[in-house]
Write a protein that holds these residues in place. Structure first.
Motif, PDB file in Angstrom:
ATOM      1  N   GLN A 298      51.489  44.478  32.212  1.00  0.00           N
ATOM      2  CA  GLN A 298      51.377  45.832  32.564  1.00  0.00           C
ATOM      3  C   GLN A 298      49.618  46.200  32.979  1.00  0.00           C
ATOM      4  O   GLN A 298      49.194  47.128  33.089  1.00  0.00           O
ATOM      5  CB  GLN A 298      51.486  46.527  30.932  1.00  0.00           C
ATOM      6  N   SER A 299      48.656  46.067  31.804  1.00  0.00           N
ATOM      7  CA  SER A 299      47.810  46.050  31.299  1.00  0.00           C
ATOM      8  C   SER A 299      46.034  45.814  32.926  1.00  0.00           C
ATOM      9  O   SER A 299      45.653  46.589  33.506  1.00  0.00           O
ATOM     10  CB  SER A 299      46.599  45.526  31.002  1.00  0.00           C
ATOM     11  N   ARG A 300      46.974  44.843  33.640  1.00  0.00           N
ATOM     12  CA  ARG A 300      46.616  44.243  34.723  1.00  0.00           C
ATOM     13  C   ARG A 300      46.564  44.621  36.424  1.00  0.00           C
ATOM     14  O   ARG A 300      45.671  45.318  36.940  1.00  0.00           O
ATOM     15  CB  ARG A 300      47.305  42.695  35.021  1.00  0.00           C
ATOM     16  N   GLU A 301      48.140  45.195  35.846  1.00  0.00           N
ATOM     17  CA  GLU A 301      48.004  46.300  36.687  1.00  0.00           C
ATOM     18  C   GLU A 301      47.839  48.246  37.108  1.00  0.00           C
ATOM     19  O   GLU A 301      47.764  48.206  38.138  1.00  0.00           O
ATOM     20  CB  GLU A 301      49.958  46.704  36.942  1.00  0.00           C
ATOM     21  N   LYS A 302      47.503  48.112  35.537  1.00  0.00           N
ATOM     22  CA  LYS A 302      46.787  49.479  35.453  1.00  0.00           C
ATOM     23  C   LYS A 302      45.551  49.302  35.525  1.00  0.00           C
ATOM     24  O   LYS A 302      45.072  49.545  35.987  1.00  0.00           O
ATOM     25  CB  LYS A 302      46.831  50.094  33.765  1.00  0.00           C
ATOM     26  N   PHE A 303      44.875  47.642  35.724  1.00  0.00           N
ATOM     27  CA  PHE A 303      43.369  47.258  35.957  1.00  0.00           C
ATOM     28  C   PHE A 303      43.618  48.122  37.273  1.00  0.00           C
ATOM     29  O   PHE A 303      42.198  48.159  38.090  1.00  0.00           O
ATOM     30  CB  PHE A 303      43.286  46.010  35.500  1.00  0.00           C
TER      31      PHE A 303
ATOM     32  N   ALA B  30      43.122  51.124  39.320  1.00  0.00           N
ATOM     33  CA  ALA B  30      42.515  51.799  38.786  1.00  0.00           C
ATOM     34  C   ALA B  30      41.091  51.426  39.555  1.00  0.00           C
ATOM     35  O   ALA B  30      39.965  51.772  40.115  1.00  0.00           O
ATOM     36  CB  ALA B  30      41.521  51.752  36.865  1.00  0.00           C
ATOM     37  N   ALA B  31      41.348  50.095  39.669  1.00  0.00           N
ATOM     38  CA  ALA B  31      39.423  49.418  40.568  1.00  0.00           C
ATOM     39  C   ALA B  31      40.054  49.841  42.473  1.00  0.00           C
ATOM     40  O   ALA B  31      39.311  49.788  42.825  1.00  0.00           O
ATOM     41  CB  ALA B  31      39.909  47.343  40.336  1.00  0.00           C
ATOM     42  N   GLN B  32      41.895  50.446  42.625  1.00  0.00           N
ATOM     43  CA  GLN B  32      42.235  50.506  44.153  1.00  0.00           C
ATOM     44  C   GLN B  32      41.290  51.852  44.260  1.00  0.00           C
ATOM     45  O   GLN B  32      41.620  52.769  45.491  1.00  0.00           O
ATOM     46  CB  GLN B  32      42.984  50.187  44.551  1.00  0.00           C
ATOM     47  N   GLN B  33      41.979  52.640  43.325  1.00  0.00           N
ATOM     48  CA  GLN B  33      41.157  54.076  43.819  1.00  0.00           C
ATOM     49  C   GLN B  33      39.769  54.656  43.830  1.00  0.00           C
ATOM     50  O   GLN B  33      39.118  54.716  43.771  1.00  0.00           O
ATOM     51  CB  GLN B  33      42.019  55.028  42.093  1.00  0.00           C
TER      52      GLN B  33
END
Length: 147
Positions: free
Chosen positions: A136-141, A144-147
């Motif tokens: 979950q944390s990797r996915e959030k990261f 956020a990096a793609q935005q």
């Protein structure tokens, strides 16, 4: 064979091998002295020698008490009795206070371990939960990096 090797092989260490960490003692002295007072190295070394001798004296007396009680392990109570026997009664209240704090810290540490045991989950289940949280944390990261 050196004295250090003899001590490591089960023999009694020599008095030269018995000491306290100089850096720790220096820090303790500095904390106790006013800022405008310094301590000479020779003074620090003398304080260390006195502390080692005091510890030796107390532990020897505690060992005698322990042997008189037919015990094989020196307990905190033996140290307190040794202090009293040697005329250091004024230290016992502080020693008992520190012992009480230490016992409480040990209980608190055991509670932390038992919380894991009380979770009711196996180690594999806990590991799976951890991996899911990491995912979950990797996915959030990544999001956020793609935005």
């Amino acid at each position: 064979m050196s004295d250090h090797e003899a001590g490591a092989m089960g023999g009694m260490p020599s008095d030269e091998d018995l000491s306290l960490p100089k850096a720790t003692v220096t820090k303790m002295i500095a904390e106790l002295l006013p800022n405008d007072i310094t301590c000479a190295k020779e003074t620090r070394d003398l304080v260390i020698e006195c502390c080692v001798e005091f510890i030796h004296l107390i532990s020897s007396e505690a060992n005698e008490i322990c042997e008189q009680e037919s015990k094989k392990t020196i307990a905190p109570e033996h140290i307190i009795s040794a202090l009293k026997r040697l005329g250091f009664e004024t230290f016992t209240a502080e020693v008992e206070s520190v012992l009480k704090d230490h016992k409480q810290q040990q209980k608190d540490r055991e509670k932390k371990v038992s919380k894991l045991e009380q979770s009711g989950l196996t180690e594999a289940e806990l590991l799976a939960q951890q991996e899911a949280l990491f995912a979950q944390s990797r996915e959030k990261f990544r999001t956020a990096a793609q935005q």
